[in-house]
Motif scaffolding. Sequence first.
Motif, PDB file in Angstrom:
ATOM      1  N   THR A   1     -46.154  14.271 -17.714  1.00  0.00           N
ATOM      2  CA  THR A   1     -46.962  14.282 -16.493  1.00  0.00           C
ATOM      3  C   THR A   1     -46.998  12.901 -15.856  1.00  0.00           C
ATOM      4  OG1 THR A   1     -48.344  16.019 -17.478  1.00  0.00           O
ATOM      5  CG2 THR A   1     -49.220  14.887 -15.547  1.00  0.00           C
ATOM      6  N   LEU A   2     -47.101  11.867 -16.681  1.00  0.00           N
ATOM      7  CA  LEU A   2     -47.068  10.492 -16.182  1.00  0.00           C
ATOM      8  C   LEU A   2     -45.771  10.224 -15.425  1.00  0.00           C
ATOM      9  CD1 LEU A   2     -48.051   7.511 -16.096  1.00  0.00           C
ATOM     10  CD2 LEU A   2     -46.993   7.212 -18.357  1.00  0.00           C
ATOM     11  N   GLN A   3     -44.667  10.654 -16.001  1.00  0.00           N
ATOM     12  CA  GLN A   3     -43.360  10.472 -15.355  1.00  0.00           C
ATOM     13  C   GLN A   3     -43.329  11.168 -13.992  1.00  0.00           C
ATOM     14  OE1 GLN A   3     -40.616   8.770 -16.443  1.00  0.00           O
ATOM     15  NE2 GLN A   3     -39.367   9.367 -14.683  1.00  0.00           N
ATOM     16  N   GLN A   4     -43.813  12.395 -13.939  1.00  0.00           N
ATOM     17  CA  GLN A   4     -43.800  13.161 -12.693  1.00  0.00           C
ATOM     18  C   GLN A   4     -44.655  12.499 -11.624  1.00  0.00           C
ATOM     19  OE1 GLN A   4     -45.192  16.942 -14.122  1.00  0.00           O
ATOM     20  NE2 GLN A   4     -43.190  17.607 -14.882  1.00  0.00           N
ATOM     21  N   LYS A   5     -45.853  12.076 -11.983  1.00  0.00           N
ATOM     22  CA  LYS A   5     -46.757  11.462 -11.017  1.00  0.00           C
ATOM     23  C   LYS A   5     -46.230  10.117 -10.528  1.00  0.00           C
ATOM     24  CE  LYS A   5     -49.912  14.632 -10.822  1.00  0.00           C
ATOM     25  NZ  LYS A   5     -50.223  15.332  -9.543  1.00  0.00           N
ATOM     26  N   ALA A   6     -45.638   9.349 -11.427  1.00  0.00           N
ATOM     27  CA  ALA A   6     -45.096   8.049 -11.039  1.00  0.00           C
ATOM     28  C   ALA A   6     -43.933   8.218 -10.065  1.00  0.00           C
ATOM     29  CB  ALA A   6     -44.649   7.281 -12.287  1.00  0.00           C
TER      30      ALA A   6
ATOM     31  N   MET B   1     -43.132   4.361 -26.933  1.00  0.00           N
ATOM     32  CA  MET B   1     -43.461   4.241 -25.507  1.00  0.00           C
ATOM     33  C   MET B   1     -42.313   3.603 -24.731  1.00  0.00           C
ATOM     34  SD  MET B   1     -47.464   3.123 -25.459  1.00  0.00           S
ATOM     35  CE  MET B   1     -48.725   4.133 -26.242  1.00  0.00           C
ATOM     36  N   ASP B   2     -41.699   2.606 -25.332  1.00  0.00           N
ATOM     37  CA  ASP B   2     -40.557   1.960 -24.687  1.00  0.00           C
ATOM     38  C   ASP B   2     -39.429   2.957 -24.475  1.00  0.00           C
ATOM     39  OD1 ASP B   2     -39.276  -0.309 -23.584  1.00  0.00           O
ATOM     40  OD2 ASP B   2     -38.209  -0.664 -25.449  1.00  0.00           O
ATOM     41  N   GLU B   3     -39.234   3.861 -25.452  1.00  0.00           N
ATOM     42  CA  GLU B   3     -38.203   4.888 -25.320  1.00  0.00           C
ATOM     43  C   GLU B   3     -38.517   5.850 -24.181  1.00  0.00           C
ATOM     44  OE1 GLU B   3     -38.103   6.631 -29.194  1.00  0.00           O
ATOM     45  OE2 GLU B   3     -37.131   4.892 -30.127  1.00  0.00           O
ATOM     46  N   TYR B   4     -39.808   5.997 -23.849  1.00  0.00           N
ATOM     47  CA  TYR B   4     -40.216   6.839 -22.723  1.00  0.00           C
ATOM     48  C   TYR B   4     -39.987   6.152 -21.372  1.00  0.00           C
ATOM     49  CZ  TYR B   4     -42.531  10.828 -25.034  1.00  0.00           C
ATOM     50  OH  TYR B   4     -42.796  11.983 -25.729  1.00  0.00           O
ATOM     51  N   GLY B   5     -39.593   4.884 -21.401  1.00  0.00           N
ATOM     52  CA  GLY B   5     -39.359   4.172 -20.155  1.00  0.00           C
ATOM     53  C   GLY B   5     -40.624   3.652 -19.504  1.00  0.00           C
TER      54      GLY B   5
ATOM     55  N   ALA C   1     -51.443   6.362 -18.067  1.00  0.00           N
ATOM     56  CA  ALA C   1     -51.913   7.331 -19.055  1.00  0.00           C
ATOM     57  C   ALA C   1     -52.848   6.627 -20.026  1.00  0.00           C
ATOM     58  CB  ALA C   1     -50.735   7.941 -19.805  1.00  0.00           C
ATOM     59  N   PHE C   2     -53.917   7.313 -20.408  1.00  0.00           N
ATOM     60  CA  PHE C   2     -54.921   6.738 -21.291  1.00  0.00           C
ATOM     61  C   PHE C   2     -55.008   7.566 -22.575  1.00  0.00           C
ATOM     62  CE2 PHE C   2     -56.011   5.456 -17.068  1.00  0.00           C
ATOM     63  CZ  PHE C   2     -56.642   4.215 -17.169  1.00  0.00           C
ATOM     64  N   GLY C   3     -55.116   6.877 -23.715  1.00  0.00           N
ATOM     65  CA  GLY C   3     -55.309   7.602 -24.962  1.00  0.00           C
ATOM     66  C   GLY C   3     -54.975   6.758 -26.166  1.00  0.00           C
TER      67      GLY C   3
ATOM     68  N   ASN D   1     -43.961   6.960  -6.219  1.00  0.00           N
ATOM     69  CA  ASN D   1     -43.244   5.677  -6.223  1.00  0.00           C
ATOM     70  C   ASN D   1     -44.052   4.581  -6.914  1.00  0.00           C
ATOM     71  OD1 ASN D   1     -41.026   4.033  -5.658  1.00  0.00           O
ATOM     72  ND2 ASN D   1     -41.903   3.308  -3.725  1.00  0.00           N
ATOM     73  N   LEU D   2     -44.527   4.903  -8.119  1.00  0.00           N
ATOM     74  CA  LEU D   2     -45.352   3.982  -8.883  1.00  0.00           C
ATOM     75  C   LEU D   2     -44.670   3.599 -10.194  1.00  0.00           C
ATOM     76  CD1 LEU D   2     -48.740   5.918  -8.542  1.00  0.00           C
ATOM     77  CD2 LEU D   2     -48.059   3.883  -7.242  1.00  0.00           C
ATOM     78  N   LYS D   3     -45.031   2.454 -10.726  1.00  0.00           N
ATOM     79  CA  LYS D   3     -44.607   2.076 -12.062  1.00  0.00           C
ATOM     80  C   LYS D   3     -45.407   2.897 -13.086  1.00  0.00           C
ATOM     81  CE  LYS D   3     -41.666  -1.258 -11.114  1.00  0.00           C
ATOM     82  NZ  LYS D   3     -40.238  -1.230 -11.531  1.00  0.00           N
ATOM     83  N   LYS D   4     -44.861   3.012 -14.293  1.00  0.00           N
ATOM     84  CA  LYS D   4     -45.512   3.789 -15.352  1.00  0.00           C
ATOM     85  C   LYS D   4     -46.233   2.844 -16.322  1.00  0.00           C
ATOM     86  CE  LYS D   4     -41.728   5.873 -16.707  1.00  0.00           C
ATOM     87  NZ  LYS D   4     -40.737   5.426 -15.698  1.00  0.00           N
TER      88      LYS D   4
END
Length: 323
Positions: free
Chosen positions: A40-45, A85-89, A23-25, A49-52
């Motif tokens: 959305t980042l969580q869903q796509k990752a 961000m850390d809390e978002y995993g 995610a960029f911003g 099977n990708l890291k966030k």
Amino acid sequence: MKVIEVTHPIQADQYITEPVAMAFGFFDGMHKGHAKVFETLQQKAEANNLKKAVMTFDPHPSVVLNPEKKRTDYLTPIDDKIEIMDEYGIDYCIVINFSSKFADVLAETFVEEYVLKNNVKQIIAGFDFTFGKFGKGNMMTLDQLEQCETTIVSKQEIESEKISTTEIRKALKEGNLQKANNELGYHYRIKGTVVQGEKRGRTIGFPTANIQPSGDYVLPKKGVYAVSMNIGASDKYYRGVANVGVKPTFHDPSKAQIVIEVNLFDFKEDIYGERVTVYWHHFLRPEVKFDGIDPLVEQMHKDKDQAKYLLAVDFGDDISYNI
């Protein structure tokens, strides 16, 4: 979460080596609009099977690009932003120093050096994200890349109004705390340290903790607020009244510095030097100059009663006996 601090040009050992959704911003405030990006980042990752990963910037680009209107105070200074961000995993957070050199990076170079070489497979950002010299790169530019899939997050609204950092900042400075907190999705918070003050409050029955902010926070409008506060590592919330201002009853407003003072209800501990977090719940009234101490104390009692009631509602207390 691994935090990678980058000063342009990015070094070879700073690249992410495993495939990521990124995610960029700038993400100041980490508000409800940003929450949609992270969702959305969580869903796509997960789906791929990708890291966030997240790429953000510090300081605000306006410091370089628009010095006359530069933004040097924040809803979430960089340390707070990283913590959330850390809390978002998030697995990786790249923080790019937005300098004059970085501002001159062409959009094509940004794509090659900062996107593709970071093993980005999924790109997620808001519809208005731009990059590269003169902001010539945008989400449509990224959408044309064959190596990545791009997801554009549309604007998020409340009552047909776009949720934005600009609007939240404006609401805070106008005393519209309800709107600010609604768009943030949480109570606005300021972290700081309790420091020595004038100690005048204790002489009139309202001892206060003077809070020195730990970052360049946006300060709410001068006035009186119902707040709660954490002390140290404790997860206990103490309730109280905060004053943001210059204390015009005692000082010349043109010469005094703005300070944050918090009077906690039924609290007598010595907390000098403690790190605290102040959560801003309700704006009670603007700061005013009183004709002496007696009318000030009378108003402070009224503020305290109002704050106790409002905070009881916020914390879900049984307030039926007050009605």
